[in-house]
Design a protein around this motif. Sequence first.
Motif, PDB file in Angstrom:
ATOM      1  N   MET A  17       0.831  -1.208   0.000  1.00 30.37           N
ATOM      2  CA  MET A  17       0.000   0.000   0.000  1.00 30.37           C
ATOM      3  C   MET A  17       0.866   1.257   0.000  1.00 30.37           C
ATOM      4  SD  MET A  17      -3.018  -1.540   2.431  1.00 30.37           S
ATOM      5  CE  MET A  17      -3.460  -0.004   3.120  1.00 30.37           C
ATOM      6  N   GLN A  18       1.974   1.239   0.744  1.00 29.30           N
ATOM      7  CA  GLN A  18       2.872   2.399   0.767  1.00 29.30           C
ATOM      8  C   GLN A  18       3.515   2.607  -0.597  1.00 29.30           C
ATOM      9  OE1 GLN A  18       3.091   4.613   3.209  1.00 29.30           O
ATOM     10  NE2 GLN A  18       4.422   5.818   1.896  1.00 29.30           N
ATOM     11  N   ARG A  59       0.983   4.166  -2.875  1.00 33.40           N
ATOM     12  CA  ARG A  59       0.801   5.592  -2.594  1.00 33.40           C
ATOM     13  C   ARG A  59       1.881   6.424  -3.282  1.00 33.40           C
ATOM     14  NH1 ARG A  59       0.035   3.653   2.667  1.00 33.40           N
ATOM     15  NH2 ARG A  59      -2.181   3.568   3.176  1.00 33.40           N
ATOM     16  N   LYS A  95      -3.769   2.781  -8.555  1.00 29.76           N
ATOM     17  CA  LYS A  95      -3.496   3.218  -7.188  1.00 29.76           C
ATOM     18  C   LYS A  95      -4.720   3.078  -6.285  1.00 29.76           C
ATOM     19  CE  LYS A  95      -1.675   7.294  -4.795  1.00 29.76           C
ATOM     20  NZ  LYS A  95      -1.144   8.642  -5.022  1.00 29.76           N
ATOM     21  N   LEU A 135      -5.030   0.402  -3.122  1.00 27.16           N
ATOM     22  CA  LEU A 135      -5.221   0.831  -1.736  1.00 27.16           C
ATOM     23  C   LEU A 135      -6.496   0.249  -1.136  1.00 27.16           C
ATOM     24  CD1 LEU A 135      -4.042   4.544  -2.009  1.00 27.16           C
ATOM     25  CD2 LEU A 135      -2.813   2.600  -0.999  1.00 27.16           C
TER      26      LEU A 135
END
Length: 124
Positions: free
Chosen positions: A43-44, A47, A100, A104
């Motif tokens: 997830m990072q 981002r 993205k 997420l």
Amino acid sequence: MRNSFITGMLVGIVLLFFIGYFTAVNIAMKSGKGTEQQLHHIMQAAREERWQEAQVYVKQALGNWNGLQYLLMLNFSSEDYDEFEEKLHALEQAVELQDKRETLMTGGAALYHWNKMVRIIPGP
């Protein structure tokens, strides 16, 4: 006397089986912390739009899951098991498409299912 001995042995064998199984599950869950970290890393990376890195973490998470799934399938409902596996594969596709928003959302859902499964007493 003979019947009570056999009964005692059977109870002992069943007790040993359960102790062994739950010890193995506990060890697997501790080693599965890597799965939770990998979901956070995916997830990072999404981002920050580092898709190559996210793909590496997805492959690692799938590898961890493949190693744990057979041990965990006895302890969890098939719905939890199937939903988590479904989210992992959807996450793999979202990362591959470099989406993205979907990465997420799916990563958050996979993390939710993972945390629900790793509790000592799994939630509903």
